[in-house]
Design a protein around this motif. Structure first.
Motif, mmCIF file in Angstrom:
data_model
loop_
_atom_site.group_PDB
_atom_site.id
_atom_site.type_symbol
_atom_site.label_atom_id
_atom_site.label_comp_id
_atom_site.label_asym_id
_atom_site.label_seq_id
_atom_site.Cartn_x
_atom_site.Cartn_y
_atom_site.Cartn_z
ATOM 1 N N THR A 78 -11.638 14.427 -28.054
ATOM 2 C CA THR A 78 -10.711 13.325 -27.817
ATOM 3 C C THR A 78 -9.407 13.851 -27.217
ATOM 4 N N HIS A 79 -8.914 14.969 -27.744
ATOM 5 C CA HIS A 79 -7.696 15.561 -27.189
ATOM 6 C C HIS A 79 -7.942 16.105 -25.775
ATOM 7 N N SER A 80 -9.112 16.677 -25.533
ATOM 8 C CA SER A 80 -9.419 17.150 -24.181
ATOM 9 C C SER A 80 -9.471 15.981 -23.200
ATOM 10 N N THR A 81 -10.018 14.860 -23.657
ATOM 11 C CA THR A 81 -10.032 13.651 -22.835
ATOM 12 C C THR A 81 -8.604 13.196 -22.552
ATOM 13 N N ALA A 82 -7.748 13.241 -23.561
ATOM 14 C CA ALA A 82 -6.353 12.845 -23.376
ATOM 15 C C ALA A 82 -5.673 13.725 -22.335
ATOM 16 N N THR A 83 -5.941 15.020 -22.393
ATOM 17 C CA THR A 83 -5.334 15.929 -21.416
ATOM 18 C C THR A 83 -5.731 15.546 -20.000
ATOM 19 N N MET A 84 -6.996 15.231 -19.791
ATOM 20 C CA MET A 84 -7.438 14.838 -18.451
ATOM 21 C C MET A 84 -6.783 13.528 -18.009
ATOM 22 N N LEU A 85 -6.677 12.565 -18.911
ATOM 23 C CA LEU A 85 -6.063 11.283 -18.559
ATOM 24 C C LEU A 85 -4.569 11.420 -18.314
ATOM 25 N N GLU A 86 -3.941 12.417 -18.936
ATOM 26 C CA GLU A 86 -2.498 12.616 -18.807
ATOM 27 C C GLU A 86 -2.095 13.435 -17.587
ATOM 28 N N LEU A 87 -3.063 13.926 -16.822
ATOM 29 C CA LEU A 87 -2.716 14.742 -15.656
ATOM 30 C C LEU A 87 -1.848 13.967 -14.680
ATOM 31 N N GLY A 88 -2.191 12.707 -14.453
ATOM 32 C CA GLY A 88 -1.380 11.896 -13.552
ATOM 33 C C GLY A 88 0.041 11.756 -14.062
ATOM 34 N N PHE A 89 0.196 11.594 -15.352
ATOM 35 C CA PHE A 89 1.524 11.494 -15.961
ATOM 36 C C PHE A 89 2.305 12.784 -15.729
ATOM 37 N N ALA A 90 1.684 13.932 -16.010
ATOM 38 C CA ALA A 90 2.379 15.210 -15.878
ATOM 39 C C ALA A 90 2.703 15.541 -14.425
ATOM 40 N N TRP A 91 1.822 15.163 -13.501
ATOM 41 C CA TRP A 91 1.981 15.543 -12.102
ATOM 42 C C TRP A 91 2.692 14.506 -11.240
ATOM 43 N N MET A 92 2.601 13.234 -11.607
ATOM 44 C CA MET A 92 3.026 12.183 -10.682
ATOM 45 C C MET A 92 4.054 11.214 -11.245
ATOM 46 N N ALA A 93 4.175 11.106 -12.549
ATOM 47 C CA ALA A 93 5.123 10.159 -13.128
ATOM 48 C C ALA A 93 6.553 10.583 -12.819
ATOM 49 N N ASP A 94 7.473 9.631 -12.889
ATOM 50 C CA ASP A 94 8.879 9.939 -12.683
ATOM 51 C C ASP A 94 9.287 11.104 -13.594
ATOM 52 N N PRO A 95 9.937 12.130 -13.044
ATOM 53 C CA PRO A 95 10.304 13.287 -13.869
ATOM 54 C C PRO A 95 11.099 12.933 -15.120
ATOM 55 N N ASN A 96 11.944 11.897 -15.039
ATOM 56 C CA ASN A 96 12.703 11.496 -16.218
ATOM 57 C C ASN A 96 11.784 11.016 -17.340
ATOM 58 N N ARG A 97 10.686 10.330 -16.978
ATOM 59 C CA ARG A 97 9.733 9.873 -17.988
ATOM 60 C C ARG A 97 9.066 11.063 -18.658
ATOM 61 N N VAL A 98 8.683 12.051 -17.859
ATOM 62 C CA VAL A 98 8.016 13.219 -18.433
ATOM 63 C C VAL A 98 8.988 13.987 -19.324
ATOM 64 N N GLU A 99 10.207 14.165 -18.841
ATOM 65 C CA GLU A 99 11.201 14.900 -19.627
ATOM 66 C C GLU A 99 11.470 14.215 -20.961
ATOM 67 N N THR A 100 11.624 12.912 -20.944
ATOM 68 C CA THR A 100 11.931 12.204 -22.196
ATOM 69 C C THR A 100 10.720 12.112 -23.117
ATOM 70 N N SER A 101 9.517 12.354 -22.582
ATOM 71 C CA SER A 101 8.334 12.374 -23.447
ATOM 72 C C SER A 101 8.280 13.635 -24.294
ATOM 73 N N ILE A 102 9.071 14.642 -23.914
ATOM 74 C CA ILE A 102 9.129 15.891 -24.687
ATOM 75 C C ILE A 102 10.195 15.702 -25.754
ATOM 76 N N VAL A 103 9.764 15.323 -26.946
ATOM 77 C CA VAL A 103 10.691 14.887 -27.986
ATOM 78 C C VAL A 103 11.144 16.018 -28.898
ATOM 79 N N GLU A 104 10.490 17.168 -28.818
ATOM 80 C CA GLU A 104 10.883 18.314 -29.640
ATOM 81 C C GLU A 104 10.680 19.594 -28.837
#
Length: 309
Positions: A78-104
């Motif tokens: 399930t986590h491996s599936t999440a990683t694949m689905l999140e590639l677009g987020f990590a590579w293409m989402a607005d950088p501010n969104r990715v930065e703020t997703s890092i909460v710790e």
């Protein structure tokens, strides 16, 4: 036949890119819910991933019940599936969104202190959590260089490269020229990334224990340390399901600094184990980590008939 392969590759690349661009706009909570729906299907229908994951878990957690290991295998896929689905987020989402997703962020001082001492930093980044988010954070906050091998689907190369380089990361090839670039970056007191849990080609590694079993492990690290006096840390982006990510930097096992390649490789594998301990379900267990042991044994019949895969 050969003419159809490029067309098939191009179609795969277009479909994957379109999917990632679509998913890049989704909230992480939505991607996690989707992963929880797809992950169990991957476990049931993808025999190769399920079998390799369960075999690996049986080797590293022999004291757990079979039921507990099956549950862990489902969670891992399930986590491996999440990683694949999140590639677009990590590579293409607005950088501010990715930065703020890092909460710790834990252990940043390990990198800051090393650079303050005029030393480069080697980040061991195992296949845990979302390593693309780790790449994003590192390249956003430090001069960062990492080795890069183009994906098997040729059409995905520009997408992958652009996604990994967009925050300033420098990608170098997995050859002597790339190693030279890593050395130069370390001598400039910069950070570099190494994948410590990929099996190298024959001649580029040694056998060292990983959860008590020998695994063929790369020997690049002691060569880099010996020539640069760099510090070593382990880095991962742990998924906080539905919320974001926690970056963890862990002090490396002291054996990684040994000039002896087998002892250094033992330290590298200990670093991977320390990262996995943060949440074993987030490690990519479907990789055949012990494959080279089997190849070596098959070439030497007197070593017995022990098999894993």
């Amino acid at each position: 036949m050969s003419a159809s392969r490029p067309r098939s590759s191009a179609i795969q690349a277009r479909l994957a890119t379109t999917l990632w661009r679509t998913l890049a706009g989704r909230r992480l909570a939505s991607l996690w819910r989707l992963s929880r729906l797809i992950g169990p299907l991957v476990y049931r229908l993808s025999r190769r991933e399920r079998d390799v994951t369960e075999i690996n878990l049986a080797q590293v957690y022999p004291d757990q019940s079979a039921a507990a290991r099956r549950c862990l295998a489902r969670d891992s896929l399930t986590h491996s599936t999440a990683t694949m689905l999140e590639l677009g987020f990590a590579w293409m989402a607005d950088p501010n969104r990715v930065e703020t997703s890092i909460v710790e962020v834990h252990g940043r001082e390990l990198l800051d202190d090393a650079r303050a001492q005029g030393r480069g930093v080697i980040v061991l980044a195992p296949h845990f959590g979302n390593w693309e988010v780790l790449n994003f954070w590192l390249s956003s906050h430090f001069p960062f260089t990492a080795m890069y091998e183009p994906p098997k689907v040729e059409g995905l190369d520009p997408v992958t490269r652009e996604g990994r380089e967009r925050m300033g990361a420098k990608l170098v090839p997995t050859n002597p020229r790339g190693v030279a670039a890593l050395l130069k970056a370390l001598k400039r007191c910069e950070a570099i990334g190494i994948l410590p849990d990929q099996e190298p080609n024959w001649g580029s590694g040694v056998f060292a224990p990983f959860y008590g079993r020998l695994a063929y492990t790369a020997t690049l690290l002691p060569k880099l340390v010996a020539r640069t006096d760099a510090r070593v840390v382990t880095g991962v982006a742990r998924r906080i399901p539905g919320r974001g990510f926690a970056i963890h930097f862990l002090a490396a096992d002291e054996q990684v600094y040994s000039p002896d390649e087998e002892q250094s490789a033992t330290g590298v594998n200990a670093c991977v184990e320390d990262a996995i301990a943060l949440d074993p379900a987030q490690y990519q267990w479907e990789y055949k980590r012990y494959r080279k042991v089997i190849e070596e044994q098959e070439g030497h019949p007197d070593h017995g008939s022990f098999r894993l895969y």
